[in-house]
Design an enzyme around this catalytic site. Structure first.
Site, short mmCIF file in Angstrom:
data_model
loop_
_atom_site.label_atom_id
_atom_site.label_comp_id
_atom_site.label_asym_id
_atom_site.label_seq_id
_atom_site.Cartn_x
_atom_site.Cartn_y
_atom_site.Cartn_z
CB VAL A 46 -0.96 0.02 1.21
CG1 VAL A 46 -1.75 1.32 1.28
CG2 VAL A 46 -1.92 -1.17 1.16
CB CYS A 47 4.10 2.02 1.69
SG CYS A 47 3.72 1.40 3.34
N PRO A 48 3.74 2.32 -1.46
CG PRO A 48 4.31 0.65 -3.00
CD PRO A 48 4.04 0.89 -1.54
#
Length: 187
Positions: A46-48
């Site tokens: 999810v972070c990118p």
């Protein structure tokens, strides 16, 4: 205890920004708006998507006088490696701060002590170093940078217009409210 309306705590960190390592501290924020955008870890899922979305809105935020700091408990070296190997992360031009000791994450009360990772949290700091907004979501719930931009505009409007408040879904240029007894029960 909520961190809203509290002063940010001192910190020192090395970040990766525009191909270089640079040192940052709370002194760099004096007189400026800042967003601290915490995420669990580099090279994840999810972070990118969130960091890329924020990169797409970074120039809008800069035009509003806001600096953005992406923060995870990874090192600045890891941020550099991720920046060089991911097309999405490669477009980031805001500082990515390394917080391997968890100091900044602890200062913002966002560190998962048992894992050594930051929760997914967003903090808006005003030019006086006071936290005006925070949002924390569960690991699997990504954030929306367009909504963050809207909230920054609302916070800046309220700061510039004492006695005025922004109602739900307020967009720049729309009517605001002046709290008072005449509004009680009328909205």
């Amino acid at each position: 205890m909520s961190l809203i309306n509290t002063q940010i705590k001192p910190f020192k960190a090395t970040g990766f920004v525009k191909g270089e390592f640079k040192d940052f501290s709370e002194a760099d924020l004096a007189g400026k708006w800042a967003i601290f955008f915490f995420y669990p870890a580099d090279f994840t899922f999810v972070c990118p998507t969130e960091l890329g979305d924020l990169a797409d809105h970074y120039e809008d935020l800069r035009a509003m006088g806001v600096e953005v700091f992406g923060v995870s408990t990874d090192t600045h070296f890891t941020h550099k490696a991720w920046h060089e190997t991911s097309e999405t992360i490669g477009k980031i031009t805001y500082p990515m701060l390394g917080d391997p000791t968890g100091t900044i994450s602890r200062n913002f009360e966002i560190l998962r002590e048992d894992e050594g990772l930051a929760n997914r949290g967003t903090f808006l700091v005003d030019p006086d170093g006071v936290i005006q907004f925070l949002e924390v979501t569960a690991e699997g719930i990504g954030r929306n940078a367009a909504e963050l931009v809207r909230k920054v505009k609302a916070a800046q409007y309220v700061r510039k217009n004492p006695g005025q408040v922004c109602p739900a879904k307020w967009e720049e240029g729309e009517e605001t409210l002046t709290p008072g007894l005449d509004l009680v029960g009328k909205i």
